[in-house]
Scaffold this motif. Structure first.
Motif, PDB file in Angstrom:
ATOM      1  N   SER A 497      16.042  61.804  15.906  1.00 28.49           N
ATOM      2  CA  SER A 497      15.279  62.515  17.141  1.00 28.49           C
ATOM      3  C   SER A 497      16.454  63.430  17.880  1.00 28.49           C
ATOM      4  O   SER A 497      17.449  63.261  17.571  1.00 28.49           O
ATOM      5  N   ARG A 499      16.370  64.471  22.149  1.00 25.77           N
ATOM      6  CA  ARG A 499      15.747  64.229  23.607  1.00 25.77           C
ATOM      7  C   ARG A 499      16.545  64.504  24.667  1.00 25.77           C
ATOM      8  O   ARG A 499      17.607  64.360  24.538  1.00 25.77           O
ATOM      9  N   GLN A 502      18.827  63.480  31.740  1.00 28.92           N
ATOM     10  CA  GLN A 502      19.253  64.093  33.036  1.00 28.92           C
ATOM     11  C   GLN A 502      20.800  64.264  32.922  1.00 28.92           C
ATOM     12  O   GLN A 502      21.772  63.108  33.426  1.00 28.92           O
ATOM     13  N   LEU A 534      17.471  58.976  29.946  1.00 26.40           N
ATOM     14  CA  LEU A 534      16.748  59.681  28.739  1.00 26.40           C
ATOM     15  C   LEU A 534      15.397  60.371  29.653  1.00 26.40           C
ATOM     16  O   LEU A 534      14.628  59.630  30.580  1.00 26.40           O
ATOM     17  N   GLN A 535      14.908  61.288  29.055  1.00 26.38           N
ATOM     18  CA  GLN A 535      13.645  61.820  29.663  1.00 26.38           C
ATOM     19  C   GLN A 535      12.521  61.901  28.794  1.00 26.38           C
ATOM     20  O   GLN A 535      13.012  61.331  27.534  1.00 26.38           O
ATOM     21  N   ARG A 536      11.478  61.871  28.865  1.00 25.63           N
ATOM     22  CA  ARG A 536      10.240  61.774  28.010  1.00 25.63           C
ATOM     23  C   ARG A 536      10.391  62.894  27.032  1.00 25.63           C
ATOM     24  O   ARG A 536      11.077  63.924  27.166  1.00 25.63           O
ATOM     25  N   GLY A 537       9.698  62.708  26.041  1.00 26.28           N
ATOM     26  CA  GLY A 537       9.424  63.746  24.920  1.00 26.28           C
ATOM     27  C   GLY A 537      10.535  63.493  24.057  1.00 26.28           C
ATOM     28  O   GLY A 537      11.708  64.111  24.053  1.00 26.28           O
ATOM     29  N   LEU A 538      10.333  62.766  22.858  1.00 27.70           N
ATOM     30  CA  LEU A 538      11.274  62.701  21.871  1.00 27.70           C
ATOM     31  C   LEU A 538      10.700  63.525  20.577  1.00 27.70           C
ATOM     32  O   LEU A 538       9.716  63.564  20.399  1.00 27.70           O
ATOM     33  N   GLU A 558      20.716  67.559  25.404  1.00 31.00           N
ATOM     34  CA  GLU A 558      19.881  66.642  24.469  1.00 31.00           C
ATOM     35  C   GLU A 558      20.944  65.599  23.825  1.00 31.00           C
ATOM     36  O   GLU A 558      22.087  65.842  23.743  1.00 31.00           O
TER      37      GLU A 558
END
Ligand code: C2O
Ligand code: CU
Ligand code: CU
Length: 609
Positions: A497, A499, A502, A534-538, A558
């Protein structure tokens, strides 16, 4: 140069220079080095001033695309090869006089750029005695002796141009190869094996060819000088075929063509130019963070054309450039039908109209010209920014164009077939360990000074030491502004993945834990878990990267996760390597932007029993 932050950077990254200056405890030595450099550079400018060629003066699509030849063993049908590195002259465009290049070949007379293609069969091992035929040659490119490089004469860091014997070593990129034959960056040697690096083990390399059919490539890998040796021409294809397991009836013979794309810069005499002034010249006189040429070569020809019949063709695409990414498309709007990645066939064909390739990556594609009228012209175009992804747009008049396909008469019916199922890839699971690693950049007064992996210098002790046969997840956090193609030797892996995270918040915590990057010798490096940032949206891998990869694009902002099994590619059961993968000198992982790899963005790794 006392206790401010910039001194730390200088010491971290040019430790040898700074170390010498410290030992002699004299600012005068440093100044002497600088003055010496300025005088020599000025002298070199006077004698060798190269006037750049405007690439728009070269007529495009004037020369046919050459197909690289096939590398010949010493006896026909044999499995033993002798291949040297030689200085050659080769005409790269019909408007230019021959260019001085380096090529691979059994003899100087047969050496070519790119090197001839090894066409080997799975399960049939070969041996290659690689030699260095550059005796008496002075490197035409600006070797920077202030970065950690092979340094055959043991001079240590100096601002002087390098006039000594040229170190070379060959790496088979993507190969499952024993370490002694892997072209470790410290396994370099000069002509006649007169001087050898500390990782040198033997002259004759063994390639077991045990892995699945795919497109590999071989290229120079000498420490701190790879960018210049590859720039001179040291690269070629290595195809592994597997008649028993490969899909039958893919386009073959004259309809299967390897294509290596490279950018270069020329002077008005048709000779290569590589910039000879660094962006931080008082620290690194010559090193630049990325080389971007203004002229495109395919298989060693500038902007060639290829006559194609209205039928299917298989192209094995390779980005063999130092730093330039290519985002390819066809002016006809047709898709590339991608059938393979770095390490073998995809499970099923994937159609893409844009195909992004970073340095080191390969894509095995079919283009279907069926039904196109004779005379149709299709441009292979590129719109990747340089540096990628945030740099300058590709000039549509020059590097925005790669080559031209011209449709000619069909000579025989197309009986080739792209099967709906190409492979059965077992997804890797069952991670034994997760390593959290970072990509770092250190900025100097004029721009980037060096790039690092996980905050460490190339010569810091080994920290990546997976167990033979184990499966690991490597979670790599890109703290820089650029995409880096990260490559592991020995293995093919799978992308899990990408991702977002921040960046600023993470950097704050990271810098608090590791105030000096690269960590100086003796200082403990503290990994900082990325989970909380980590942010949303893998994002799963794109369909055309969901196969075996040895080089993966890691984008800024990322975290890229890959899963790696330190065992041969393939079946669900772990089969052993046909060699001892734990033996010296071990392996490396690195960024495949050659200017990065040459200046610290490479780390050793070893496989543990
Ligand atoms: Cu293609 Cu270690 O490199
Ligand atoms: Cu490699
Ligand atoms: Cu990089």
């Amino acid at each position: 140069m006392k206790d401010d932050g910039s001194t730390k950077l200088v010491e971290g990254c040019c430790r040898k220079t700074a170390g010498i200056a410290r030992r002699l405890n004299s600012r005068a030595v440093f100044l002497w080095l600088v003055i010496g450099y300025v005088v020599m550079a000025a002298a070199a400018e006077l004698v060798f001033a190269q006037v750049p060629l405007d690439p728009r003066t070269l007529m495009k699509f004037k020369d046919p695309l050459p197909a690289p030849g096939v590398m010949q063993p010493t006896t026909p049908g044999g499995t033993y090869y002798e291949v040297g590195v030689w200085q050659i002259g080769q005409q790269l465009h019909s408007q230019l006089q021959p260019t001085i290049l380096w090529g691979y070949g059994p003899t100087q007379a047969t050496a070519t750029y790119p090197g001839a293609t090894f066409d080997v069969t799975r399960g049939v091992p070969i041996q290659v005695r690689w030699t260095n035929g550059l005796g008496g040659v002075i490197h035409p490119m600006p070797v920077d002796q202030t970065i950690h490089w092979a340094d055959p004469l043991g001079t240590g860091p100096t601002f002087a141009p390098y006039l000594g014997p040229i170190p070379t070593v060959v790496h088979l990129h993507g190969g499952e190869t024993e370490a002694a034959s892997d072209g470790h960056p410290d396994a370099w040697f000069t002509p006649g094996f007169a001087i050898k690096g500390m990782g040198w083990v033997k002259q004759i390399y063994d390639y077991p060819n045990d892995q699945p059919a795919t497109t590999l490539w071989y290229h120079d890998h000498a420490l701190g000088i790879t960018r210049l040796n590859v720039y001179m021409g040291l690269a070629g294809f290595y195809l592994i075929r597997d008649p028993v397991n490969e899909p039958a009836n893919l386009p073959s013979g004259a309809y299967e063509i390897p294509i290596v794309i490279q950018d270069r810069m020329f002077d008005v005499n048709g000779q290569l130019i590589y910039p000879n002034l660094g962006i931080n010249p008082l620290i690194h006189p010559f090193w630049i963070p990325e080389f971007f040429g203004n002229t495109i070569l395919v298989n060693g020809k500038i902007w060639p054309y290829l006559n194609v019949e209205p039928r299917k063709y298989r192209f094995r695409l390779l980005n063999g450039s130092d730093a330039r990414f290519y985002n390819l498309s066809l002016s006809s709007g047709q898709p590339f039908i991608q059938i393979g990645t770095d390490g073998g066939y995809l499970n099923a064909p994937v159609q893409v109209t844009q195909l992004l390739l970073a340095p080191g990556e390969r894509a095995d594609v079919v283009i279907d010209f069926t039904g196109l009228a004779v005379g149709t012209q299709i441009l292979l175009a590129n719109n990747a920014k340089a540096p990628f992804p945030g740099g300058a747009p590709a000039d549509p008049r020059t590097v925005g164009q790669i080559m031209l396909f011209k449709v000619v008469l069909l000579t025989a019916p197309d009986t080739s077939v792209i099967p709906a199922t190409l492979n059965t890839i077992t997804p890797l699971t069952g991670t034994a360990a997760t390593r959290t690693l970072t990509l770092n950049e250190v900025i100097g007064p004029g721009g980037p000074l060096a790039m690092f992996l996980d905050g460490k210098m190339w010569d810091a002790p080994v920290t990546e030491n997976p167990t033979l046969g184990s499966t690991e997840t490597w979670e790599i956090i890109n703290l820089t502004a650029d995409t880096h193609p990260i490559h592991l030797h020995l293995v093919q892996f799978q992308i899990l993945s990408r991702r977002g995270f921040q960046v600023n918040k993470y950097l704050k915590a990271y810098t608090a834990a590791n105030p000096i990057i690269p960590v100086p010798p003796g200082v403990t490096y503290t990994p900082v878990p990325v989970g909380p940032y980590l942010q949303r949206g893998l994002v799963p891998p794109a369909a055309n990267e969901a196969g075996w990869k040895d080089t993966v694009r890691m984008n800024p902002g990322e975290v890229t996760r890959i899963i790696v099994r330190f065992a041969p590619i393939g079946s669900a059961a772990v089969t052993p390597y046909p060699f001892d993968a734990t033996a010296a000198p071990g392996y490396v992982w690195h960024c495949h932007i050659l200017e990065h790899e040459d200046n610290e963005m490479m780390r050793p790794y070893t496989v543990q029993p």
